[in-house]
Scaffold this motif. Structure first.
Motif, short mmCIF file in Angstrom:
data_model
loop_
_atom_site.label_atom_id
_atom_site.label_comp_id
_atom_site.label_asym_id
_atom_site.label_seq_id
_atom_site.Cartn_x
_atom_site.Cartn_y
_atom_site.Cartn_z
N TRP A 198 0.99 -1.33 -0.04
CA TRP A 198 -0.02 -0.05 0.05
C TRP A 198 0.86 1.27 -0.02
CZ3 TRP A 198 -0.28 3.74 4.10
CH2 TRP A 198 -1.49 4.60 3.67
N ALA A 199 1.84 1.21 0.81
CA ALA A 199 2.86 2.22 0.97
C ALA A 199 3.63 2.58 -0.54
CB ALA A 199 3.80 2.07 2.01
N LYS A 200 4.01 1.54 -0.99
CA LYS A 200 4.82 1.56 -2.37
C LYS A 200 3.70 2.17 -3.46
CE LYS A 200 7.59 -2.39 -1.49
NZ LYS A 200 7.75 -3.64 -1.92
N ALA A 201 2.32 1.76 -3.59
CA ALA A 201 1.33 2.16 -4.42
C ALA A 201 1.16 3.85 -4.12
CB ALA A 201 0.23 1.52 -4.22
N LYS A 202 1.07 4.14 -2.96
CA LYS A 202 1.04 5.53 -2.55
C LYS A 202 2.08 6.42 -2.91
CE LYS A 202 -1.22 8.35 0.90
NZ LYS A 202 -2.43 8.55 1.65
N LEU A 203 3.26 5.81 -2.63
CA LEU A 203 4.45 6.79 -3.13
C LEU A 203 4.12 6.77 -4.81
CD1 LEU A 203 7.07 5.12 -0.82
CD2 LEU A 203 6.19 7.64 -0.99
N ILE A 204 3.87 5.79 -5.49
CA ILE A 204 3.96 5.94 -6.84
C ILE A 204 2.91 6.84 -7.26
CG2 ILE A 204 3.02 4.47 -9.07
CD1 ILE A 204 4.53 2.14 -7.78
N TRP A 205 1.79 6.94 -6.56
CA TRP A 205 0.76 7.95 -6.89
C TRP A 205 1.33 9.42 -6.66
CZ3 TRP A 205 -2.89 7.84 -10.17
CH2 TRP A 205 -3.85 6.83 -10.56
N TYR A 206 2.01 9.70 -5.68
CA TYR A 206 2.60 10.83 -5.21
C TYR A 206 3.54 11.25 -6.54
CZ TYR A 206 1.00 11.36 -0.64
OH TYR A 206 0.15 11.28 0.68
N LEU A 207 4.29 10.24 -6.91
CA LEU A 207 5.22 10.54 -8.25
C LEU A 207 4.52 11.06 -9.52
CD1 LEU A 207 7.93 8.03 -7.95
CD2 LEU A 207 8.40 10.36 -7.46
N VAL A 208 3.38 10.39 -9.55
CA VAL A 208 2.52 10.69 -10.71
C VAL A 208 1.90 12.09 -10.60
CG1 VAL A 208 0.42 10.17 -11.90
CG2 VAL A 208 2.06 8.31 -11.47
N GLY A 209 1.36 12.30 -9.43
CA GLY A 209 0.87 13.85 -9.23
C GLY A 209 2.01 14.72 -9.21
N PHE A 210 3.16 14.44 -8.78
CA PHE A 210 4.30 15.44 -8.76
C PHE A 210 4.64 15.75 -10.22
CE2 PHE A 210 8.77 16.50 -8.92
CZ PHE A 210 8.79 17.70 -8.01
N GLY A 211 4.74 14.64 -11.11
CA GLY A 211 5.19 14.85 -12.55
C GLY A 211 4.14 15.73 -13.29
N PHE A 212 2.74 15.32 -13.12
CA PHE A 212 1.44 16.09 -13.47
C PHE A 212 1.68 17.44 -13.26
CE2 PHE A 212 -2.61 17.55 -13.65
CZ PHE A 212 -3.07 17.70 -15.00
N ALA A 213 2.06 17.67 -11.96
CA ALA A 213 2.22 19.05 -11.54
C ALA A 213 3.41 19.82 -12.05
CB ALA A 213 2.31 19.30 -9.88
N MET A 214 4.37 19.15 -12.37
CA MET A 214 5.62 19.67 -13.00
C MET A 214 5.12 20.17 -14.62
SD MET A 214 7.87 20.60 -10.94
CE MET A 214 6.88 20.89 -9.68
N MET A 215 4.61 19.29 -15.08
CA MET A 215 4.04 19.53 -16.50
C MET A 215 3.21 20.94 -16.72
SD MET A 215 3.36 15.59 -18.48
CE MET A 215 1.83 16.02 -18.34
N VAL A 216 2.22 20.77 -15.93
CA VAL A 216 1.48 21.89 -15.79
C VAL A 216 1.93 23.31 -15.45
CG1 VAL A 216 -0.66 23.08 -14.42
CG2 VAL A 216 -0.82 20.91 -15.15
N LEU A 217 2.97 23.32 -14.41
CA LEU A 217 3.77 24.36 -14.15
C LEU A 217 4.51 24.62 -15.49
CD1 LEU A 217 4.74 24.01 -10.49
CD2 LEU A 217 3.28 25.65 -11.47
N PHE A 218 5.24 23.71 -16.06
CA PHE A 218 5.83 23.91 -17.31
C PHE A 218 5.18 24.80 -18.50
CE2 PHE A 218 7.27 22.61 -21.55
CZ PHE A 218 8.76 23.25 -21.43
N PHE A 219 4.00 24.14 -18.84
CA PHE A 219 3.06 24.76 -19.77
C PHE A 219 2.66 26.19 -19.33
CE2 PHE A 219 2.95 20.20 -21.09
CZ PHE A 219 3.60 20.51 -22.25
N VAL A 220 2.13 26.44 -18.00
CA VAL A 220 1.75 27.46 -17.76
C VAL A 220 3.18 28.74 -17.66
CG1 VAL A 220 1.13 28.84 -15.63
CG2 VAL A 220 -0.07 26.90 -16.45
N GLY A 221 4.09 28.41 -17.11
CA GLY A 221 5.33 29.09 -17.31
C GLY A 221 5.94 29.52 -18.87
N PHE A 222 5.74 28.57 -19.48
CA PHE A 222 6.19 28.65 -20.95
C PHE A 222 5.21 29.37 -21.70
CE2 PHE A 222 6.59 26.99 -25.43
CZ PHE A 222 7.83 27.35 -25.58
N GLY A 223 3.85 29.55 -21.29
CA GLY A 223 2.94 30.40 -21.91
C GLY A 223 3.09 31.63 -21.42
#
Length: 89
Positions: free
Chosen positions: A50-75
């Motif tokens: 369960w802890a491993k799965a939750k850490l993977i979801w945290y990494l997915v969320g962090f990656g998604f947030a970085m993509m959004v910040l990149f596109f907003v910053g680039f825009g």
């Protein structure tokens, strides 16, 4: 698989899950505890998975947030230079 080995770790009861989820939702301590539970070999394998799965979801969320910040910053960067000099009188 040995029958005794299969039942080495008893099921986690509701109270233990309640405390586990409560601790994991504390901002910094929860992240540290998730890592501890994920790598601990003596821990219950259900809690470890369960802890491993939750850490993977945290990494997915962090990656998604970085993509959004990149596109907003680039825009914003492109928008700044697109309007640069457009306010001339």
């Amino acid at each position: 698989m040995d029958f005794n080995q299969e039942f080495k770790h008893p099921p986690i009861n509701t109270g233990d899950w309640f405390l586990t989820i409560l601790i994991s939702n504390i901002p910094l301590i929860g992240l540290i505890m998730l890592v501890v539970w994920a790598v601990d070999k003596e821990n219950n394998p259900n809690k470890s998975n369960w802890a491993k799965a939750k850490l993977i979801w945290y990494l997915v969320g962090f990656g998604f947030a970085m993509m959004v910040l990149f596109f907003v910053g680039f825009g914003a960067f492109l928008g700044f230079f697109n309007n640069f000099g457009a306010n001339e009188f």
